[in-house]
Design a protein around this motif. Structure first.
Motif, PDB file in Angstrom:
ATOM      1  N   LYS A  73      14.974   2.148  -5.986  1.00  0.00           N
ATOM      2  CA  LYS A  73      15.352   3.550  -6.161  1.00  0.00           C
ATOM      3  C   LYS A  73      14.525   4.207  -7.269  1.00  0.00           C
ATOM      4  N   GLY A  74      14.229   5.485  -7.055  1.00  0.00           N
ATOM      5  CA  GLY A  74      13.487   6.242  -8.052  1.00  0.00           C
ATOM      6  C   GLY A  74      11.989   6.073  -7.957  1.00  0.00           C
ATOM      7  N   TYR A  75      11.533   5.400  -6.902  1.00  0.00           N
ATOM      8  CA  TYR A  75      10.096   5.162  -6.720  1.00  0.00           C
ATOM      9  C   TYR A  75       9.686   5.488  -5.292  1.00  0.00           C
ATOM     10  N   ARG A  76       8.427   5.825  -5.139  1.00  0.00           N
ATOM     11  CA  ARG A  76       7.857   6.052  -3.817  1.00  0.00           C
ATOM     12  C   ARG A  76       6.979   4.855  -3.466  1.00  0.00           C
ATOM     13  N   VAL A  77       7.234   4.243  -2.344  1.00  0.00           N
ATOM     14  CA  VAL A  77       6.508   3.034  -1.933  1.00  0.00           C
ATOM     15  C   VAL A  77       5.535   3.358  -0.804  1.00  0.00           C
ATOM     16  N   ASP A  78       4.289   2.987  -0.994  1.00  0.00           N
ATOM     17  CA  ASP A  78       3.260   3.178   0.037  1.00  0.00           C
ATOM     18  C   ASP A  78       2.478   1.884   0.190  1.00  0.00           C
ATOM     19  N   ASP A  79       1.840   1.700   1.344  1.00  0.00           N
ATOM     20  CA  ASP A  79       1.004   0.506   1.500  1.00  0.00           C
ATOM     21  C   ASP A  79      -0.268   0.687   0.667  1.00  0.00           C
ATOM     22  N   GLY A  80      -0.937  -0.423   0.407  1.00  0.00           N
ATOM     23  CA  GLY A  80      -2.133  -0.370  -0.423  1.00  0.00           C
ATOM     24  C   GLY A  80      -3.422  -0.269   0.366  1.00  0.00           C
ATOM     25  N   ASP A  81      -3.325   0.057   1.651  1.00  0.00           N
ATOM     26  CA  ASP A  81      -4.505   0.045   2.514  1.00  0.00           C
ATOM     27  C   ASP A  81      -5.597   1.005   2.061  1.00  0.00           C
ATOM     28  N   ASP A  82      -5.212   2.175   1.544  1.00  0.00           N
ATOM     29  CA  ASP A  82      -6.201   3.183   1.186  1.00  0.00           C
ATOM     30  C   ASP A  82      -6.550   3.186  -0.297  1.00  0.00           C
ATOM     31  N   THR A  83      -5.820   2.439  -1.102  1.00  0.00           N
ATOM     32  CA  THR A  83      -6.026   2.505  -2.547  1.00  0.00           C
ATOM     33  C   THR A  83      -6.472   1.198  -3.173  1.00  0.00           C
ATOM     34  N   LEU A  84      -6.390   0.107  -2.438  1.00  0.00           N
ATOM     35  CA  LEU A  84      -6.744  -1.189  -2.996  1.00  0.00           C
ATOM     36  C   LEU A  84      -7.782  -1.879  -2.111  1.00  0.00           C
ATOM     37  N   PRO A  85      -8.624  -2.733  -2.691  1.00  0.00           N
ATOM     38  CA  PRO A  85      -9.646  -3.415  -1.896  1.00  0.00           C
ATOM     39  C   PRO A  85      -9.022  -4.341  -0.861  1.00  0.00           C
ATOM     40  N   LYS A  86      -9.725  -4.526   0.218  1.00  0.00           N
ATOM     41  CA  LYS A  86      -9.205  -5.342   1.313  1.00  0.00           C
ATOM     42  C   LYS A  86      -9.594  -6.816   1.192  1.00  0.00           C
ATOM     43  N   SER A  87     -10.629  -7.097   0.402  1.00  0.00           N
ATOM     44  CA  SER A  87     -11.060  -8.478   0.251  1.00  0.00           C
ATOM     45  C   SER A  87     -11.747  -8.684  -1.094  1.00  0.00           C
ATOM     46  N   LYS A  88     -11.898  -9.945  -1.465  1.00  0.00           N
ATOM     47  CA  LYS A  88     -12.547 -10.273  -2.724  1.00  0.00           C
ATOM     48  C   LYS A  88     -14.032  -9.933  -2.704  1.00  0.00           C
ATOM     49  N   ALA A  89     -14.590  -9.780  -1.517  1.00  0.00           N
ATOM     50  CA  ALA A  89     -16.009  -9.434  -1.411  1.00  0.00           C
ATOM     51  C   ALA A  89     -16.290  -8.073  -2.026  1.00  0.00           C
TER      52      ALA A  89
END
Length: 258
Positions: A73-89
């Motif tokens: 509660k009190g937070y907005r949850v979104d997936d990390g697909d657009d904001t975080l890297p997809k791989s260590k490469a």
């Protein structure tokens, strides 16, 4: 890339390929060595070791363990697909020992594993926010989950702990978009003492020659699953103190991990 560009990127939550590189701006030529790194992280004295037969969870299983909107509660949850890297490469540092620190900060698996799942959890904007500065006065936490066979999770925690010591004098990192960031110092912090084992650290990051900003990361092991937490306050990049990782987010996320 100027610092103002980094701020605009944050304003749109476009953290990009590596949150540290894009959030904090480009590197300068200054460097500072330090000998004041404390004992790396904090581990529970009674840390439970995962069974030797433990099997790693697949990505779909990890994604089911991530927090959903209804669970915090009190937070907005979104997936990390657009904001975080997809791989260590997509994440590069100039010192291999520092890789686990950069991976943890970017929501990737800190250990010898490529599979991970991540999302972003942002505090709801304050009521009555009427301008951009007020709207940006929000903290976003990047959460990553990874799972390991056998004692892989313990080895991942050791890699992070060893990295805190080895990288105390800083390191450079580069995103896939070739935007550089420079960590000038890494210091160990007291962890939250949750889960079976915790390592926490603060990174001092050069702000394009305009001083440094502090960013805190916490890595927690529960059984053979490792959770990483990294919090940024979009309106407070120049702060001399790192934003606190919300205890409610950590507690809620760990509660979902069996």
């Amino acid at each position: 890339m100027k610092r103002s560009t980094g701020v605009r990127m944050c304003a749109t939550a476009a953290v990009g390929a590596l949150s540290l590189a894009l959030v904090t701006g480009c590197s300068s030529e200054s460097d500072k060595k330090t000998d004041d790194t404390k004992a790396s992280g904090s581990a529970s004295a009674s840390a439970a070791a995962p069974a030797a037969t433990a099997k790693a969870l697949a990505k779909p299983e990890l994604e089911k363990l991530l927090l959903t909107q209804a669970e915090v509660k009190g937070y907005r949850v979104d997936d990390g697909d657009d904001t975080l890297p997809k791989s260590k490469a997509e994440v590069k540092t100039d010192k291999p020992a520092c890789d686990p620190l950069a991976w943890s900060t970017a929501g990737l698996a800190p250990g010898d594993k490529d599979v991970s799942a991540s999302n972003t959890i942002a505090a709801e904007p304050k009521d009555g926010a009427k301008d951009l500065e007020s709207a940006l006065q929000v903290e976003m936490t990047f959460v990553g989950l990874s799972s390991y066979d056998g004692d892989g999770a313990e080895k991942a925690m050791k890699a992070v702990s060893d990295g805190v010591k080895a990288c105390s004098g800083g390191y450079r990192l580069t995103s896939e978009a070739e935007q550089d960031g420079k960590v000038t110092k890494v210091t160990a912090d007291q962890g939250s003492a949750q889960g079976d084992e915790t390592v926490a650290f603060t990174q001092s990051v050069d702000m394009d020659g305009q001083g440094t900003a502090q960013f805190r990361t916490e890595v927690v092991r529960k059984g053979n699953t490792v959770a990483t937490f990294y919090t940024v306050n979009f309106a407070d990049f120049g702060a001399t103190k790192a934003a606190e990782i919300p205890a409610a987010v950590v507690q809620a996320q760990l509660a979902k991990i069996k």
